[in-house]
Design a protein around this motif. Structure first.
Motif, short mmCIF file in Angstrom:
data_model
loop_
_atom_site.label_atom_id
_atom_site.label_comp_id
_atom_site.label_asym_id
_atom_site.label_seq_id
_atom_site.Cartn_x
_atom_site.Cartn_y
_atom_site.Cartn_z
N ARG A 51 0.83 -1.22 0.00
CA ARG A 51 0.00 0.00 0.00
C ARG A 51 0.86 1.27 0.00
N GLY A 52 2.15 1.10 0.22
CA GLY A 52 3.04 2.25 0.32
C GLY A 52 2.96 2.93 1.67
N ASP A 53 2.41 2.24 2.65
CA ASP A 53 2.24 2.81 3.99
C ASP A 53 3.46 2.48 4.85
N VAL A 54 4.46 3.30 4.72
CA VAL A 54 5.73 3.06 5.42
C VAL A 54 5.55 3.12 6.93
N ASP A 55 4.69 4.01 7.41
CA ASP A 55 4.49 4.13 8.85
C ASP A 55 3.90 2.85 9.44
N ASP A 56 2.86 2.29 8.80
CA ASP A 56 2.28 1.04 9.29
C ASP A 56 3.28 -0.11 9.19
N ALA A 57 4.02 -0.16 8.07
CA ALA A 57 5.02 -1.21 7.90
C ALA A 57 6.09 -1.11 8.98
N HIS A 58 6.52 0.11 9.26
CA HIS A 58 7.55 0.32 10.28
C HIS A 58 7.04 -0.10 11.66
N GLU A 59 5.80 0.28 11.97
CA GLU A 59 5.23 -0.07 13.27
C GLU A 59 5.12 -1.59 13.44
N ALA A 60 4.61 -2.27 12.41
CA ALA A 60 4.48 -3.73 12.48
C ALA A 60 5.84 -4.40 12.54
N ALA A 61 6.81 -3.89 11.78
CA ALA A 61 8.17 -4.46 11.80
C ALA A 61 8.83 -4.26 13.15
N THR A 62 8.58 -3.12 13.78
CA THR A 62 9.14 -2.84 15.10
C THR A 62 8.60 -3.82 16.14
N ILE A 63 7.30 -4.10 16.06
CA ILE A 63 6.69 -5.07 16.99
C ILE A 63 7.27 -6.46 16.75
N LEU A 64 7.37 -6.86 15.48
CA LEU A 64 7.92 -8.17 15.15
C LEU A 64 9.38 -8.26 15.60
N LEU A 65 10.14 -7.21 15.40
CA LEU A 65 11.53 -7.19 15.84
C LEU A 65 11.64 -7.42 17.34
N ALA A 66 10.73 -6.83 18.11
CA ALA A 66 10.74 -7.01 19.56
C ALA A 66 10.50 -8.48 19.92
N VAL A 67 9.60 -9.14 19.19
CA VAL A 67 9.33 -10.56 19.43
C VAL A 67 10.57 -11.39 19.14
N VAL A 68 11.19 -11.13 17.98
CA VAL A 68 12.38 -11.88 17.59
C VAL A 68 13.54 -11.58 18.52
N ARG A 69 13.68 -10.32 18.90
CA ARG A 69 14.77 -9.94 19.82
C ARG A 69 14.61 -10.65 21.16
#
Length: 101
Positions: A51-69
Motif C-alpha cells: 500500500r506504500g504505507d511506510v508508517d504502518d510497515a515500520h510499526e508492524a516491523a518494530t513489533i515483530l523485531l521485539a518478538v524476535v529480539r
C-alpha cells in the motif's frame, strides 16, 4: 515420520532450543500456533509495503523485531556460539528500522 533423539537445552514452552543430530549447533523450535502469529505479522508488513504505507510497515516491523529480539535474548547463549545468523538478521533489521524511524 521418523522418531529421533534430540538434545533439549531449555524448558519446554512456545519455543525451545534443541540440537538435532547431526547438526553442530542448536536451533530454535517454534510451535505452529506461534509461527502462525509471526507469519501474520510478516503478512501485515508486506501488505503495508504494498500500500506504500511506510508508517504502518515500520510499526508492524518494530513489533515483530521485539518478538524476535526477545527470542534471541532468551536463547542468546546459544546464538552467540553459532554463525551469528540471528544476530546478523537483527542488526540488519535494526539498521533498516533506524533509517526509516
Amino acid at each position: 515420520m521418523e522418531l529421533i533423539e534430540a538434545e533439549l537445552f531449555t524448558d519446554p514452552g512456545n519455543d525451545v532450543v534443541v540440537r538435532l543430530p547431526p547438526r553442530r549447533f542448536p536451533g530454535v523450535l517454534i510451535q505452529g500456533d506461534s509461527l502462525s502469529i509471526i507469519r501474520g505479522d510478516v503478512a501485515e508488513i508486506v501488505e503495508a509495503c504494498a500500500r506504500g504505507d511506510v508508517d504502518d510497515a515500520h510499526e508492524a516491523a518494530t513489533i515483530l523485531l521485539a518478538v524476535v529480539r526477545t527470542a534471541a535474548t532468551v536463547h542468546g547463549g546459544f546464538t552467540a556460539g553459532t554463525d551469528g545468523g540471528w544476530l546478523i538478521a537483527l542488526s540488519a533489521v535494526e539498521r533498516c528500522s533506524s533509517d526509516y524511524g
